[in-house]
Motif scaffolding. Sequence first.
Motif, PDB file in Angstrom:
ATOM      1  N   GLY A  50       0.808  -1.214   0.000  1.00 20.16           N
ATOM      2  CA  GLY A  50       0.000   0.000   0.000  1.00 20.16           C
ATOM      3  C   GLY A  50       0.842   1.265   0.000  1.00 20.16           C
ATOM      4  O   GLY A  50       0.540   2.230  -0.719  1.00 20.16           O
ATOM      5  N   HIS A  51       1.925   1.265   0.769  1.00 29.02           N
ATOM      6  CA  HIS A  51       2.825   2.420   0.790  1.00 29.02           C
ATOM      7  C   HIS A  51       3.499   2.622  -0.561  1.00 29.02           C
ATOM      8  O   HIS A  51       3.651   3.765  -1.022  1.00 29.02           O
ATOM      9  CB  HIS A  51       3.889   2.247   1.880  1.00 29.02           C
ATOM     10  CG  HIS A  51       3.354   2.349   3.277  1.00 29.02           C
ATOM     11  ND1 HIS A  51       2.448   3.316   3.669  1.00 29.02           N
ATOM     12  CD2 HIS A  51       3.603   1.608   4.393  1.00 29.02           C
ATOM     13  CE1 HIS A  51       2.166   3.174   4.945  1.00 29.02           C
ATOM     14  NE2 HIS A  51       2.850   2.135   5.411  1.00 29.02           N
ATOM     15  N   TRP A  52       3.908   1.517  -1.209  1.00 25.61           N
ATOM     16  CA  TRP A  52       4.568   1.638  -2.516  1.00 25.61           C
ATOM     17  C   TRP A  52       3.613   2.242  -3.541  1.00 25.61           C
ATOM     18  O   TRP A  52       4.001   3.090  -4.340  1.00 25.61           O
ATOM     19  CB  TRP A  52       5.053   0.274  -3.001  1.00 25.61           C
ATOM     20  CG  TRP A  52       6.038  -0.388  -2.081  1.00 25.61           C
ATOM     21  CD1 TRP A  52       6.857   0.224  -1.175  1.00 25.61           C
ATOM     22  CD2 TRP A  52       6.286  -1.794  -1.957  1.00 25.61           C
ATOM     23  NE1 TRP A  52       7.608  -0.706  -0.502  1.00 25.61           N
ATOM     24  CE2 TRP A  52       7.283  -1.962  -0.958  1.00 25.61           C
ATOM     25  CE3 TRP A  52       5.780  -2.936  -2.575  1.00 25.61           C
ATOM     26  CZ2 TRP A  52       7.769  -3.217  -0.588  1.00 25.61           C
ATOM     27  CZ3 TRP A  52       6.263  -4.178  -2.217  1.00 25.61           C
ATOM     28  CH2 TRP A  52       7.243  -4.314  -1.232  1.00 25.61           C
ATOM     29  N   ILE A  53       2.368   1.787  -3.508  1.00 26.73           N
ATOM     30  CA  ILE A  53       1.383   2.328  -4.452  1.00 26.73           C
ATOM     31  C   ILE A  53       1.102   3.795  -4.146  1.00 26.73           C
ATOM     32  O   ILE A  53       0.889   4.608  -5.059  1.00 26.73           O
ATOM     33  CB  ILE A  53       0.090   1.482  -4.404  1.00 26.73           C
ATOM     34  CG1 ILE A  53       0.363   0.097  -5.022  1.00 26.73           C
ATOM     35  CG2 ILE A  53      -1.046   2.188  -5.139  1.00 26.73           C
ATOM     36  CD1 ILE A  53      -0.789  -0.860  -4.886  1.00 26.73           C
ATOM     37  N   ALA A  54       1.177   4.154  -2.876  1.00 22.53           N
ATOM     38  CA  ALA A  54       0.942   5.554  -2.485  1.00 22.53           C
ATOM     39  C   ALA A  54       2.104   6.468  -2.882  1.00 22.53           C
ATOM     40  O   ALA A  54       1.969   7.695  -2.797  1.00 22.53           O
ATOM     41  CB  ALA A  54       0.701   5.637  -0.990  1.00 22.53           C
TER      42      ALA A  54
END
Length: 468
Positions: A50-54
């Motif tokens: 989720g952090h990478w996509i953010a």
Amino acid sequence: MARALRQRNEKLLTAIKACQWSYDACAAAVRAVAREHNDDLPSCDRSHVGHWIAGVRPSGQTPRYLAEAISRRLGRVVHPTDLNLLAGGSLESDLGGLDWWTHDPATDLVTVGRADLERRGFALTALYSLAALAVPLDSWQEIADRGRQAQGGDVAVGRNEIDAVRDMLAVFSKADERFGGGHARLAVVQYLTSDVAGYLRGRFASDDDRRAMFSVAAEMTYLAGWKAFDSSLHGLAQRYYIQSLRLANEADDRALAGFTLRAMAHQAVDLGHGQEALRLASSSLEWSKGRATPAATALFTILTARGHGATSDKSRTSSAISAAESHLANASPEDEPTWIRASGFTETSLASQAGQALRDLGDLPGAETQLRRSIVTRNADAFRRIHTLTLANLADVQCAQGRLREATENWNLAIDAMQGVKSGRARGAVKNMRTRLNSLGPRLPGFAKKLDQRAAAFLRHGTTPADI
């Protein structure tokens, strides 16, 4: 000063959707690739995805792991740059994007070798790629013709130079079997990138001499790959194997090419890629058909048994083991090529591979029989590394059958034999031993606790105190 806003990584999100992954599945795939490179990433979970996509860029090797995981799922090569995971070239190239089949092999051999020698950390960061296993055997002749056009340097190369490389190969191979892949690994690479690469670019008095030099160079390059494999440097090993295969191609030595394809199959099955291992082992048989000796054919056949075992095909596993034994029964050691003799492939080695195939299939009694057969027939001093690994495999099978005391005895023998052996596979066997023991919980018997302490000391120091 206002904090810069992160930009959502739409490229990565699109790729994950194309994989039909949940965030949990994506994290699991990344961890699986990382484990192949001795990097467990235990904390990598759905929140990281989720952090990478953010817009948070993953650190360290994770961009490479993520790109390789997506490549495997989609069946095509995806680079970190395709996923917007790099910031201004922050991740040094691992040469994975090069098309190894378009240049002359001597040039590419030097490219890999110099990166190995001169670039700090290259050996640790080069990733194992399933896409690189797509060997273009249908274009073999065209590639060889293109390589022959690149010859013609200033150095005159003849039988003396060929014999010199063969002598060096014999010395390095003998030491490798006794002391492990970590012993003199870079010395092999240095010799390849200097003397051997120079010979490959030289002038040959005859095409026979050229083929002989390219063939022995392929053997030496295979050894560099095998030493990297034994050191658990899987991405690096794969690159040397590909160069070995190309050099065998230039020599028109299909049997030797089959030997390298077999090594690639061995690596694939050890990393858990059963289908790819089966395809490579089958290719080694197909490509060397009519050219390989009985022992070589037996070696290639037993690797198909490993592939069938890893894919849970009981009937084909059994048939392949029987076929390999039949081929080996027809072998005459004096008629076998140098690479069969140097590898020590005999009934002993066949039994070791058969035991691992049966273990993967779940036939633990059958596996134990084959592994015991391997141990009692091996020259343990000349082939110390494989002796230690076979003892560890036998112990693992015995432990899985609930016979902990017998397993402990063989694990202790394995550690005894490992003293002075520099091998990533040997260290991996000790780590597996500790995992097995720790899974048994706090009620571990005293004799097993003593072994665990000894194993821990070995992993810390490469040896064990005499009083443990």
